[in-house]
Design a protein around this motif. Structure first.
Motif, PDB file in Angstrom:
ATOM      1  N   ARG A 116       0.823  -1.215   0.000  1.00 34.68           N
ATOM      2  CA  ARG A 116       0.000   0.000   0.000  1.00 34.68           C
ATOM      3  C   ARG A 116       0.857   1.265   0.000  1.00 34.68           C
ATOM      4  N   ASP A 117       1.803   1.344   0.923  1.00 35.26           N
ATOM      5  CA  ASP A 117       2.558   2.583   1.102  1.00 35.26           C
ATOM      6  C   ASP A 117       3.630   2.785   0.035  1.00 35.26           C
ATOM      7  N   GLN A 118       4.375   1.727  -0.285  1.00 37.01           N
ATOM      8  CA  GLN A 118       5.522   1.870  -1.176  1.00 37.01           C
ATOM      9  C   GLN A 118       5.161   1.674  -2.642  1.00 37.01           C
ATOM     10  N   LYS A 119       4.321   0.691  -2.922  1.00 31.95           N
ATOM     11  CA  LYS A 119       4.062   0.345  -4.317  1.00 31.95           C
ATOM     12  C   LYS A 119       2.871   1.092  -4.922  1.00 31.95           C
ATOM     13  N   ILE A 120       2.003   1.650  -4.058  1.00 30.53           N
ATOM     14  CA  ILE A 120       0.826   2.360  -4.571  1.00 30.53           C
ATOM     15  C   ILE A 120       0.837   3.832  -4.186  1.00 30.53           C
ATOM     16  N   LEU A 121       0.838   4.142  -2.900  1.00 29.48           N
ATOM     17  CA  LEU A 121       0.685   5.527  -2.458  1.00 29.48           C
ATOM     18  C   LEU A 121       1.896   6.394  -2.779  1.00 29.48           C
ATOM     19  N   GLU A 149       7.653   0.331  -8.644  1.00 29.87           N
ATOM     20  CA  GLU A 149       8.635  -0.757  -8.630  1.00 29.87           C
ATOM     21  C   GLU A 149       8.752  -1.357 -10.031  1.00 29.87           C
ATOM     22  N   SER A 150       9.989  -1.589 -10.472  1.00 31.90           N
ATOM     23  CA  SER A 150      10.244  -2.268 -11.751  1.00 31.90           C
ATOM     24  C   SER A 150       9.615  -1.551 -12.945  1.00 31.90           C
ATOM     25  N   TRP A 151       9.646  -0.213 -12.951  1.00 37.27           N
ATOM     26  CA  TRP A 151       9.003   0.516 -14.043  1.00 37.27           C
ATOM     27  C   TRP A 151       9.757   0.360 -15.357  1.00 37.27           C
ATOM     28  N   ARG A 152      11.058   0.122 -15.304  1.00 34.33           N
ATOM     29  CA  ARG A 152      11.833  -0.003 -16.545  1.00 34.33           C
ATOM     30  C   ARG A 152      11.405  -1.235 -17.351  1.00 34.33           C
ATOM     31  N   SER A 153      11.032  -2.288 -16.671  1.00 33.62           N
ATOM     32  CA  SER A 153      10.569  -3.505 -17.352  1.00 33.62           C
ATOM     33  C   SER A 153       9.045  -3.546 -17.433  1.00 33.62           C
ATOM     34  N   GLN A 154       8.395  -2.414 -17.087  1.00 33.07           N
ATOM     35  CA  GLN A 154       6.946  -2.228 -17.243  1.00 33.07           C
ATOM     36  C   GLN A 154       6.131  -3.322 -16.536  1.00 33.07           C
ATOM     37  N   ARG A 155       6.546  -3.658 -15.300  1.00 33.52           N
ATOM     38  CA  ARG A 155       5.846  -4.724 -14.588  1.00 33.52           C
ATOM     39  C   ARG A 155       5.427  -4.285 -13.183  1.00 33.52           C
ATOM     40  N   SER A 156       5.284  -2.995 -12.969  1.00 33.27           N
ATOM     41  CA  SER A 156       4.915  -2.502 -11.639  1.00 33.27           C
ATOM     42  C   SER A 156       3.573  -3.071 -11.172  1.00 33.27           C
ATOM     43  N   LEU A 157       2.583  -3.043 -12.055  1.00 30.69           N
ATOM     44  CA  LEU A 157       1.264  -3.560 -11.704  1.00 30.69           C
ATOM     45  C   LEU A 157       1.313  -5.065 -11.499  1.00 30.69           C
ATOM     46  N   ARG A 158       2.038  -5.761 -12.360  1.00 31.59           N
ATOM     47  CA  ARG A 158       2.133  -7.217 -12.225  1.00 31.59           C
ATOM     48  C   ARG A 158       2.742  -7.596 -10.875  1.00 31.59           C
ATOM     49  N   ASN A 159       3.731  -6.843 -10.424  1.00 30.27           N
ATOM     50  CA  ASN A 159       4.317  -7.123  -9.119  1.00 30.27           C
ATOM     51  C   ASN A 159       3.257  -7.101  -8.028  1.00 30.27           C
ATOM     52  N   ILE A 160       2.425  -6.065  -8.039  1.00 33.70           N
ATOM     53  CA  ILE A 160       1.384  -5.938  -7.016  1.00 33.70           C
ATOM     54  C   ILE A 160       0.382  -7.081  -7.127  1.00 33.70           C
ATOM     55  N   GLN A 161       0.004  -7.414  -8.353  1.00 31.66           N
ATOM     56  CA  GLN A 161      -0.941  -8.526  -8.548  1.00 31.66           C
ATOM     57  C   GLN A 161      -0.382  -9.828  -7.980  1.00 31.66           C
ATOM     58  N   LEU A 162       0.892 -10.091  -8.242  1.00 32.46           N
ATOM     59  CA  LEU A 162       1.528 -11.305  -7.730  1.00 32.46           C
ATOM     60  C   LEU A 162       1.650 -11.266  -6.209  1.00 32.46           C
ATOM     61  N   ASN A 163       1.956 -10.097  -5.668  1.00 36.54           N
ATOM     62  CA  ASN A 163       2.060  -9.964  -4.211  1.00 36.54           C
ATOM     63  C   ASN A 163       0.745 -10.325  -3.530  1.00 36.54           C
ATOM     64  N   VAL A 164      -0.343  -9.774  -4.024  1.00 34.79           N
ATOM     65  CA  VAL A 164      -1.648 -10.018  -3.409  1.00 34.79           C
ATOM     66  C   VAL A 164      -2.070 -11.480  -3.588  1.00 34.79           C
ATOM     67  N   ALA A 165      -1.836 -12.025  -4.782  1.00 35.10           N
ATOM     68  CA  ALA A 165      -2.168 -13.435  -5.020  1.00 35.10           C
ATOM     69  C   ALA A 165      -1.375 -14.349  -4.087  1.00 35.10           C
ATOM     70  N   THR A 166      -0.128 -13.990  -3.839  1.00 38.69           N
ATOM     71  CA  THR A 166       0.713 -14.777  -2.941  1.00 38.69           C
ATOM     72  C   THR A 166       0.169 -14.741  -1.518  1.00 38.69           C
ATOM     73  N   LEU A 195      -7.486  -5.104  -9.113  1.00 36.03           N
ATOM     74  CA  LEU A 195      -6.171  -5.006  -9.745  1.00 36.03           C
ATOM     75  C   LEU A 195      -6.218  -5.430 -11.210  1.00 36.03           C
ATOM     76  N   GLN A 196      -7.056  -6.397 -11.527  1.00 39.36           N
ATOM     77  CA  GLN A 196      -7.188  -6.837 -12.913  1.00 39.36           C
ATOM     78  C   GLN A 196      -7.779  -5.751 -13.796  1.00 39.36           C
ATOM     79  N   ALA A 197      -8.528  -4.829 -13.193  1.00 36.35           N
ATOM     80  CA  ALA A 197      -9.182  -3.776 -13.974  1.00 36.35           C
ATOM     81  C   ALA A 197      -8.275  -2.585 -14.239  1.00 36.35           C
ATOM     82  N   VAL A 198      -7.124  -2.505 -13.572  1.00 39.36           N
ATOM     83  CA  VAL A 198      -6.206  -1.385 -13.745  1.00 39.36           C
ATOM     84  C   VAL A 198      -5.424  -1.567 -15.045  1.00 39.36           C
ATOM     85  N   GLN A 199      -5.253  -0.492 -15.767  1.00 41.67           N
ATOM     86  CA  GLN A 199      -4.537  -0.543 -17.044  1.00 41.67           C
ATOM     87  C   GLN A 199      -3.034  -0.557 -16.815  1.00 41.67           C
TER      88      GLN A 199
END
Length: 362
Positions: free
Chosen positions: A234-239, A253-270, A309-313
């Motif tokens: 919440r604090d570091q990856k979103i806010l 996080e990981s903006w150069r490889s364009q996977r910031s959202l995927r990281n969060i999705q994987l974190n929550v799924a985990t 999270l799936q609805a975020v572009q």
């Protein structure tokens, strides 16, 4: 006139028995219950994830070596794909901040983030400028700063610049290969230490050979791995990227490889899997304690957040400039905070004292 006063002791006994029964219903889990939960979490959640990290990082080490032998677009894309797989595996076990991953600060060596002072960029550029061949070894990286030997440094080398940078600068490519090899070595060592001793230490909690004095104490680390990451997400990856009225996409996080959202999705799924995805789970333990309604509510929150999270572009590096994305992320942030509260409240039922947050000060 006959007295109508009846002895009070039967009533008091009944009340006492009622409170005793209620207390038994909500009593803290037993040591065997904690042992069963810990065993499931280790064997069905933690170990498979470290095995995935070991496999993917080994493939990444192989593909970066192949890239240096033949630096063309095909080999670069293969290495980039293997980086994505390795980061998938890491994000799926990033919540485990205890055990072998903390040996020699492997957790920070694997991923130093957030990097508020651009330590990675400064130190990586220094290496690239000096091009000292003595730095091109895994042994050197063991002594080097955490800024130049993990996934963020590798991301910069693989996803910034051009193919010609790798073709024309053999040092850059060899450094890429060395960092990938270092990540693979540490992934293997972490898995080995779990399978060769730490898993047994968890299973045999309370014995002289164990790191833990009880199965409940071992469960505290598991529960921290479930709850503490919610605040970090919440604090570091979103806010933090949302800023204070002005978005800052490069804080993601990981903006150069364009996977910031995927990281969060994987974190929550985990975290969802850690909560309810194993044979013996936190969810089932709460139900055994008479907290079915609360367990249902937590599951509902997990499902809702994953759907949001799936609805975020994606990628966030561009979509963060859109008001709709900001609105969605703020809603997700609020839901994560509510989930944090719900889970933290249930720790009282389970008689778990989380204590110091290992992520404080990040």
């Amino acid at each position: 006139m006959k007295s109508t006063n009846a002895p009070l002791w039967p009533l008091l006994l009944g009340i006492s028995l009622l409170f005793t029964a209620a207390g038994m219903l909500h009593a803290a889990p037993s040591e065997p219950q904690w042992q069963a939960l810990n065993h499931s979490l280790v064997s069905e959640h933690i170990l498979p994830r470290y095995q995935s990290l070991q496999r993917s990082s080994a493939e990444l080490a192989t593909s970066t070596a192949a890239l240096c032998r033949q630096p063309d677009q095909t080999h670069l894309e293969r290495a980039q794909a293997d980086f994505q797989q390795t980061m998938d595996a890491w994000q799926s076990v990033q919540n485990i901040q205890f055990g072998p991953i903390t040996t020699h600060m492997r957790n920070f060596s694997m991923q130093f983030w957030p990097d508020k002072k651009n330590l990675i960029g400064k130190q990586l550029n220094q290496l690239l400028q000096q091009q000292n061949p003595d730095t091109l070894s895994v042994d050197y990286l063991y002594q080097a700063s955490i800024g130049v030997k993990g996934l963020p440094a590798l991301e910069r080398l693989l996803f910034t610049g051009s193919l010609s940078d790798l073709e024309n600068t053999s040092y850059r490519c060899q450094l890429t290969q060395t960092i990938a090899a270092y990540i693979a070595v540490n992934s293997q060592a972490t898995l080995d230490e779990w399978t060769d001793g730490y898993a047994d230490s968890v299973s045999n909690a309370g014995s002289e050979a164990s790191y833990y004095d009880s199965h409940q104490e071992a469960a505290v680390d598991m529960m921290k791995a479930l709850i503490e990451p919610l605040e970090a997400i919440r604090d570091q990856k979103i806010l933090s990227p949302l800023g204070d009225g002005q978005v800052r996409p490069r804080r993601t996080e990981s903006w150069r490889s364009q996977r910031s959202l995927r990281n969060i999705q994987l974190n929550v799924a985990t975290l969802h899997h850690l909560y309810s995805g194993t044979k013996k789970s936190v969810d089932s333990l709460l139900r055994q304690q008479g907290r079915a309604a609360q367990a249902d509510n937590i599951s509902t929150l997990f499902n809702a957040i994953e759907q949001q999270l799936q609805a975020v572009q994606a990628p966030l590096i561009t979509s963060l400039h859109q008001p709709e994305t900001v609105k969605q992320l703020l809603e997700i942030s609020a839901a994560l905070q509510q989930l944090d509260r719900e889970l933290s409240a249930e720790m009282i039922t389970l008689n778990i004292q989380l204590g110091f947050n290992s992520r404080d000060g990040d």
